[in-house]
Scaffold this active site. Structure first.
Site, PDB file in Angstrom:
ATOM      1  CE  LYS A   1      83.435  36.912  56.143  1.00  0.00           C
ATOM      2  NZ  LYS A   1      83.136  38.232  55.325  1.00  0.00           N
TER       3      LYS A   1
ATOM      4  CD1 TRP B   1      91.026  47.468  50.034  1.00  0.00           C
ATOM      5  CD2 TRP B   1      93.176  48.363  49.723  1.00  0.00           C
ATOM      6  NE1 TRP B   1      91.219  48.274  51.046  1.00  0.00           N
ATOM      7  CE2 TRP B   1      92.593  48.591  51.062  1.00  0.00           C
ATOM      8  CE3 TRP B   1      94.453  48.796  49.270  1.00  0.00           C
ATOM      9  CZ2 TRP B   1      93.407  49.162  52.049  1.00  0.00           C
ATOM     10  CZ3 TRP B   1      95.102  49.417  50.215  1.00  0.00           C
ATOM     11  CH2 TRP B   1      94.518  49.808  51.517  1.00  0.00           C
TER      12      TRP B   1
ATOM     13  CB  THR C   1      87.264  44.319  48.258  1.00  0.00           C
ATOM     14  OG1 THR C   1      87.022  44.158  49.414  1.00  0.00           O
ATOM     15  CG2 THR C   1      88.007  45.473  47.726  1.00  0.00           C
TER      16      THR C   1
ATOM     17  NE  ARG D   1      76.995  35.881  50.405  1.00  0.00           N
ATOM     18  CZ  ARG D   1      78.063  35.263  51.081  1.00  0.00           C
ATOM     19  NH1 ARG D   1      77.664  34.426  52.123  1.00  0.00           N
ATOM     20  NH2 ARG D   1      79.373  35.545  51.007  1.00  0.00           N
TER      21      ARG D   1
ATOM     22  CG  PHE E   1      83.572  31.157  53.470  1.00  0.00           C
ATOM     23  CD1 PHE E   1      84.417  32.026  53.911  1.00  0.00           C
ATOM     24  CD2 PHE E   1      82.356  30.908  54.208  1.00  0.00           C
ATOM     25  CE1 PHE E   1      83.847  32.892  55.290  1.00  0.00           C
ATOM     26  CE2 PHE E   1      81.837  31.346  55.249  1.00  0.00           C
ATOM     27  CZ  PHE E   1      82.821  32.232  55.976  1.00  0.00           C
TER      28      PHE E   1
ATOM     29  CE  LYS F   1      84.391  34.550  48.247  1.00  0.00           C
ATOM     30  NZ  LYS F   1      83.412  35.026  49.220  1.00  0.00           N
TER      31      LYS F   1
ATOM     32  CB  ALA G   1      79.592  29.560  51.677  1.00  0.00           C
TER      33      ALA G   1
ATOM     34  CG  PHE H   1      97.312  42.658  50.316  1.00  0.00           C
ATOM     35  CD1 PHE H   1      96.920  43.124  51.476  1.00  0.00           C
ATOM     36  CD2 PHE H   1      96.596  41.648  49.481  1.00  0.00           C
ATOM     37  CE1 PHE H   1      95.485  42.642  52.147  1.00  0.00           C
ATOM     38  CE2 PHE H   1      95.380  41.383  50.071  1.00  0.00           C
ATOM     39  CZ  PHE H   1      94.990  41.501  51.340  1.00  0.00           C
TER      40      PHE H   1
END
Length: 589
Positions: free
Chosen positions: A114, A442, A82, A103, A323, A80, A295, A414
């Protein structure tokens, strides 16, 4: 040319991009921020003097407001942040003046499993290392201000135990008669430490504090972090800090930071964090970084202040929430937007094929374990799992539709994704009239997000019918039941006796009528059980406790077994983070 993401880790790509990034003064000038409105932290990072800047730009028209959310993620996350950065770069490629707000990453998840929240591949914000490791000190400011409240509380309890009323009066103090069994706050630290969830303090002698149970929570769950996300000016910051209830007296009276005469000092510690931070994407678009709440256990939003500035300075402003749409978007929709008065134009819903297959997988399919490689079953083509997993995507689409916003679905692509699978998802959404972008940001940066950017630009031309899920006139119990039913898909809600008792007390007092509902719930399922994938059916949301954040004006129902202090896994990231002694640079983030 930057290195290929397929063969190069994110931190090396970032280091290469940092060799050619804009100075903070050039970035600010392009944004129409004057030099005297900047508070530089070196050559590439700055804080914005919000009061100076906003007084000058407050009459500017707002740009288009775009919120990025996601389906229910796997433990790896679905990209998210990214996507937020990639979309910003894509809009920049289309010649739009654009910014985004994200954030600040917490050291807990960074050092745990993470990782950084800087994005990845060719859609990152830089400088990555500084952003990831403490940045400009905002989380430390929150942590210090929070812990100062606990210092004030515990020292006051000790002095009241040791001194007579006469001595207290001579020192300008009145007896608060604090109940050690009704202390509402714990301490905070910016790490994931399961050993600190339940502790006992004050085990020394008469001068070493009152012996009582206490706890540590992660700093990002602090009420002060929620306040930082929600305030619009300095006066409001100070007022909310002074309203924080730290404990109750033995007669049941709330003890606030104002009662402890610590709210002013807490405000002073928070003052530097009040101003939003400015950095850039690897393609040179501005990134505002402000606040860091999760979140699942907090509000999960970057600050209102960052969005207000971004909207006044740009044609388009992209913000992300934590999230999935069930928790992050719901809180953006019904808490952040209600507080800010801002109305978004478009919601971007991020999904991945691996997550869709995860939600449609057989019951005996392999578990996804953070820190371990993704099982090949979720990488290989499996149309049956994908088709079943579409229920989760559809559920999140329905959530966003309830807000009245236009939706653009973004498939974060991906390399292992097949054309057949991608076409299936596209057809599924297009049959509902929802545009789907297959985005390669990405791997290709802004160039790979052009389809996404184009769909967002088109969607912004539609009139927004944004509306809230509930009105503040609705009783809090009814709001919780509405969120459980309409957003999570629960059949009903079960309240523990403790939670029900607290809610009945809250509903009887008018002072709580405008307090928002901010449910603490696992992010790994629509339900309160992280093991239930897809769209669970025939289940009941269990609320075990109710927390009240007087300063943030939040009622926090705690669902299931969620904890305000995450634990560190057996394969944490800190094992691979190091310093290169030849270059002096950090590696492995």
């Amino acid at each position: 040319m930057l290195p290929e993401p397929v063969s190069c880790p994110d931190w090396l790509i970032a280091q290469e991009a940092e060799k050619r990034m804009k100075s903070i003064f050039q970035l600010a000038e392009e944004l129409d921020i004057k030099k005297e409105e900047l508070i530089p932290y070196g050559s590439y990072i700055a804080k914005i003097d919000y009061r100076k800047l906003y007084s000058r730009i407050k009459n500017n028209p707002n740009g288009k407001y775009i919120i990025v959310t996601a389906i229910t993620p796997t433990p790896f996350g679905e990209g998210k942040s990214t996507t937020t950065i990639g979309l910003t770069q894509g809009l920049g490629k289309r010649g739009k003046k654009v910014s985004c707000a994200i954030r600040q990453p917490s050291a807990g998840p960074l050092m745990n499993i993470k990782g950084s929240a800087a994005g990845g591949g060719l859609s990152q914000c830089i400088p990555r290392t500084e952003f990831s490791l403490g940045f400009t000190g905002d989380i430390n400011a929150v942590m210090n201000a929070h812990n100062l409240a606990m210092v004030a509380l515990t020292s006051r309890m000790l002095h009241e135990a040791n001194y007579s009323d006469e001595i207290l009066k001579k020192r300008g103090l009145r007896r608060l008669d604090i109940d050690p069994k009704r202390v509402q706050m714990g301490w905070v630290i910016d790490f994931c430490v399961q050993a600190l969830r339940k502790i006992v303090i004050g085990l020394g002698g008469k001068k070493d504090g009152i012996t009582m149970e206490s706890r540590f929570d992660i700093a990002t769950s602090s009420e002060l972090m929620a306040i930082l996300s929600l305030v619009k000016d300095l006066k409001e910051l100070k007022k909310r800090i002074s309203s924080i209830v730290v404990a109750y007296s033995k007669t049941g009276n709330p003890i606030t930071t104002e009662d402890l005469e610590v709210s002013g000092a807490m405000s002073a510690l928070m003052l530097p964090a009040f101003n939003p931070n400015l950095i850039q994407t690897i393609e040179g678009q501005p990134v505002f970084v402000h606040a860091a709440p999760f979140a699942n256990i907090a509000i999960g939003q970057s600050s209102i202040i960052a969005d207000m500035v971004g909207l006044k300075l740009n044609e388009y402003h992209v913000t992300e929430c934590g999230f999935g749409a069930d928790i992050g978007f719901e809180k953006f929709w019904n808490i952040k937007c209600r507080t800010s008065g801002l109305k978004p134009d478009v919601a971007v819903l991020v999904a991945t094929l691996r997550a869709l297959k995860y939600h449609g997988a057989d019951k005996d399919s392999p578990k996804i374990i953070p820190g371990n490689p993704l099982p090949k079953e979720y990488i290989e083509k499996n149309m049956q799992w994908l088709e079943r997993g579409m229920k989760n995507l559809f559920h999140h689409i329905k959530i966003i539709k309830k807000s009245g916003l236009s939706i653009v679905v973004c498939i974060n692509k991906f390399q292992s994704d097949t054309h057949e699978e991608l076409d299936f998802v596209r057809k599924f959404c297009e049959e509902m009239g929802i545009p789907v972008a297959i985005s390669e940001h990405w791997q290709k940066g802004g160039q790979g997000a052009l389809e996404l950017a184009d769909f967002v630009i088109d969607a912004c031309k539609n009139n927004s019918n944004f509306n809230f899920l509930y009105e503040n006139s609705l009783p809090h119990i009814s709001r919780i039941e509405l969120i459980a039913r309409e957003i999570y898909g629960a059949d009903s809600v079960e309240f523990s006796p403790l939670a029900l008792e607290k809610l009945q007390s809250i509903n009887s007092k008018k002072e709580f009528s405008d307090f928002a509902i901010c449910i603490a719930k696992t992010h790994l399922s629509l339900s309160d059980n992280p093991l239930l994938r897809g769209v669970p059916e025939g289940w009941q949301l269990f609320i075990r406790d109710i927390l009240v954040f007087y300063g943030a004006k939040l009622i926090v129902p705690v669902a299931g077994e969620i904890s305000l202090m995450p634990g560190t896994a057996s394969t944490p990231n800190f094992r691979t983070i190091d310093v290169d002694l030849q270059t002096g640079k950090v590696t492995g983030i």
